[in-house]
Scaffold this motif. Structure first.
Motif, PDB file in Angstrom:
ATOM      1  N   VAL A  24       0.664  -1.194   0.134  1.00  0.00           N
ATOM      2  CA  VAL A  24       0.107   0.166  -0.078  1.00  0.00           C
ATOM      3  C   VAL A  24       0.889   1.261   0.051  1.00  0.00           C
ATOM      4  CG1 VAL A  24      -1.702   1.156   1.345  1.00  0.00           C
ATOM      5  CG2 VAL A  24      -1.918  -1.112   0.919  1.00  0.00           C
ATOM      6  N   LEU A  25       1.958   1.213   0.618  1.00  0.00           N
ATOM      7  CA  LEU A  25       2.854   2.468   0.649  1.00  0.00           C
ATOM      8  C   LEU A  25       3.475   2.689  -0.362  1.00  0.00           C
ATOM      9  CD1 LEU A  25       4.108   4.477   2.544  1.00  0.00           C
ATOM     10  CD2 LEU A  25       6.033   2.955   3.155  1.00  0.00           C
ATOM     11  N   ILE A  26       4.142   1.541  -1.114  1.00  0.00           N
ATOM     12  CA  ILE A  26       4.512   1.841  -2.465  1.00  0.00           C
ATOM     13  C   ILE A  26       3.275   2.458  -3.576  1.00  0.00           C
ATOM     14  CG2 ILE A  26       5.257   0.693  -4.555  1.00  0.00           C
ATOM     15  CD1 ILE A  26       6.531  -1.326  -2.627  1.00  0.00           C
ATOM     16  N   GLY A  27       2.326   1.965  -3.432  1.00  0.00           N
ATOM     17  CA  GLY A  27       1.275   2.469  -4.428  1.00  0.00           C
ATOM     18  C   GLY A  27       0.891   4.024  -3.933  1.00  0.00           C
ATOM     19  N   VAL A  28       0.794   4.131  -2.589  1.00  0.00           N
ATOM     20  CA  VAL A  28       0.357   5.552  -2.073  1.00  0.00           C
ATOM     21  C   VAL A  28       1.583   6.552  -2.704  1.00  0.00           C
ATOM     22  CG1 VAL A  28      -0.137   7.106  -0.319  1.00  0.00           C
ATOM     23  CG2 VAL A  28      -1.162   4.977  -0.397  1.00  0.00           C
ATOM     24  N   LEU A  29       2.822   6.227  -2.147  1.00  0.00           N
ATOM     25  CA  LEU A  29       3.866   6.894  -2.687  1.00  0.00           C
ATOM     26  C   LEU A  29       4.100   7.332  -4.069  1.00  0.00           C
ATOM     27  CD1 LEU A  29       6.530   6.126   0.072  1.00  0.00           C
ATOM     28  CD2 LEU A  29       5.265   7.954  -0.109  1.00  0.00           C
ATOM     29  N   LEU A  30       3.739   6.251  -4.869  1.00  0.00           N
ATOM     30  CA  LEU A  30       3.812   6.533  -6.121  1.00  0.00           C
ATOM     31  C   LEU A  30       2.901   7.743  -6.843  1.00  0.00           C
ATOM     32  CD1 LEU A  30       5.099   5.630  -8.862  1.00  0.00           C
ATOM     33  CD2 LEU A  30       3.359   3.743  -9.335  1.00  0.00           C
ATOM     34  N   TYR A  31       1.481   7.463  -6.298  1.00  0.00           N
ATOM     35  CA  TYR A  31       0.734   8.387  -6.758  1.00  0.00           C
ATOM     36  C   TYR A  31       0.567   9.768  -6.184  1.00  0.00           C
ATOM     37  CZ  TYR A  31      -4.045  10.086  -7.700  1.00  0.00           C
ATOM     38  OH  TYR A  31      -5.031  10.829  -8.056  1.00  0.00           O
ATOM     39  N   VAL A  32       1.285   9.866  -4.862  1.00  0.00           N
ATOM     40  CA  VAL A  32       1.650  11.148  -4.557  1.00  0.00           C
ATOM     41  C   VAL A  32       2.760  11.749  -5.249  1.00  0.00           C
ATOM     42  CG1 VAL A  32       2.873  12.230  -2.216  1.00  0.00           C
ATOM     43  CG2 VAL A  32       1.180  10.590  -1.847  1.00  0.00           C
ATOM     44  N   VAL A  33       3.728  11.116  -5.626  1.00  0.00           N
ATOM     45  CA  VAL A  33       5.010  11.791  -6.401  1.00  0.00           C
ATOM     46  C   VAL A  33       4.412  12.299  -7.730  1.00  0.00           C
ATOM     47  CG1 VAL A  33       7.001  11.319  -7.739  1.00  0.00           C
ATOM     48  CG2 VAL A  33       6.467  10.325  -5.217  1.00  0.00           C
ATOM     49  N   THR A 263       0.638  -2.192  -6.015  1.00  0.00           N
ATOM     50  CA  THR A 263       1.837  -1.317  -6.164  1.00  0.00           C
ATOM     51  C   THR A 263       1.384   0.050  -7.116  1.00  0.00           C
ATOM     52  OG1 THR A 263       2.825  -2.247  -7.962  1.00  0.00           O
ATOM     53  CG2 THR A 263       3.745  -3.116  -6.023  1.00  0.00           C
ATOM     54  N   GLY A 264       0.467  -0.048  -7.737  1.00  0.00           N
ATOM     55  CA  GLY A 264       0.277   0.820  -8.557  1.00  0.00           C
ATOM     56  C   GLY A 264       0.976   1.031  -9.849  1.00  0.00           C
TER      57      GLY A 264
END
Length: 313
Positions: A24-33, A263-264
């Protein structure tokens, strides 16, 4: 297998604790970036200007598509197999697992570790992949991103591969001979016997295969049209064929072991293709795909929760 050991085995398909948080962290961080790079204000303006009626229609279509697929499992498996529950378990687990192996997660539960369910999991995965590839490659050919001869060659290769897998799985006599050479009651022996039984069960699904294909293609087309409407809600024209091609690309990337859907990363493939083929602005892609992921996640996990209540009952 006891309830606790079933939970441990299921954890290999559905990450919990640290592994779940990491994905979840990978997916959220990718979207935030991505949103930060595009601009928070630009993406926010797109979200605030969306046509809510079309977004609501998208939600309804995606929910409907999921339950039509679940009904397909009920039709194929028949009563007494908790078809709705294991469908949503299978699809939810697939989002978190490498190579979408979580689709086979029902097999870790003793009650559902049967030749019939094993055969259906194999057959349904092949049918789903075939429909996705046919629609996706047709979209690529329609958009002239893939020459028609290449499209035909890929379809032929996929057909041969699918037939090859079915042929290998249905070699009942081979697995019986293999089981006879293995230590009785050992895990290899049990798996060989299971595959022998699965091969037999596959033939029993043939009469239900035509309607199962229809019940696969219909929600697939519904999902694609839902995304067409979603982009229309943001003022962009994304044709059916473009979305079909983008969803095919997303599905292919999600099969790579290091890029599960959670992971997004597969959605970046979808966004890249739609930007390249239709020049859809980045801020629209970020807003629309973010909304799409939220809708799909809520649909899948809420349905999984409801199905879980049903199976406990």
């Amino acid at each position: 297998m006891s309830e606790s050991s079933q939970g441990d085995a299921l954890g290999k398909f559905v990450p919990r604790g640290g592994r779940a948080r990491l994905l979840v962290l990978i997916g959220v961080l990718l979207y935030v970036v991505i949103v930060w790079y595009i601009g928070w204000r630009n993406v926010g303006e797109q979200l605030l200007s969306a046509d809510l009626a079309l977004v609501a229609t998208t939600v309804a279509l995606i929910f409907t598509g999921n339950w039509v697929r679940a009904a397909k499992w009920r039709y194929a498996l028949g009563p007494g197999h908790d078809a709705f529950a294991i469908f949503f378990l299978s699809k939810a687990s697939a989002e978190w697992s490498p190579g979408r192996l979580g689709e086979f997660s029902p097999m870790v539960i003793r009650k559902h570790r049967t030749p019939k369910i094993g055969a259906w999991l194999v057959l349904d995965r092949i049918v789903e992949m075939a429909v996705t590839l046919v629609l996706g490659l047709a979209g690529l050919a329609w958009l002239r991103l893939v020459p028609v001869p290449v499209y035909a060659a890929i379809l032929a290769a996929c057909a041969v591969s699918g037939v090859g897998v079915l042929y290998a799985v249905t070699q009942r006599e081979f697995f019986l001979r293999l089981a006879g050479r293995l230590t009785p009651d050992s895990w290899p022996n049990k798996f060989a016997m299971l595959f022998a039984a699965i091969g037999h069960e596959l033939f029993l699904f043939v009469p239900r295969l035509p309607l199962s294909i229809v019940m696969t293609a219909a929600p697939k087309c519904t999902d694609i049209y839902a995304i067409v409407l979603l982009f229309r809600a943001f003022g962009q024209s994304a044709g059916f064929m473009l979305v079909a091609a983008a969803k095919c690309a997303l599905a292919i990337v999600s099969f790579i072991p290091i890029t599960p859907l959670a992971t997004g990363l597969p959605h970046m493939t979808q966004a890249g293709l739609m930007h390249y083929a239709a020049n859809i602005p980045s801020e629209v892609l970020a807003a629309a795909i973010g909304v799409e992921v939220a809708i799909v996640s809520v649909s899948l996990w809420s349905s999984l929760g409801l199905a879980g209540l049903l199976i406990r009952k």
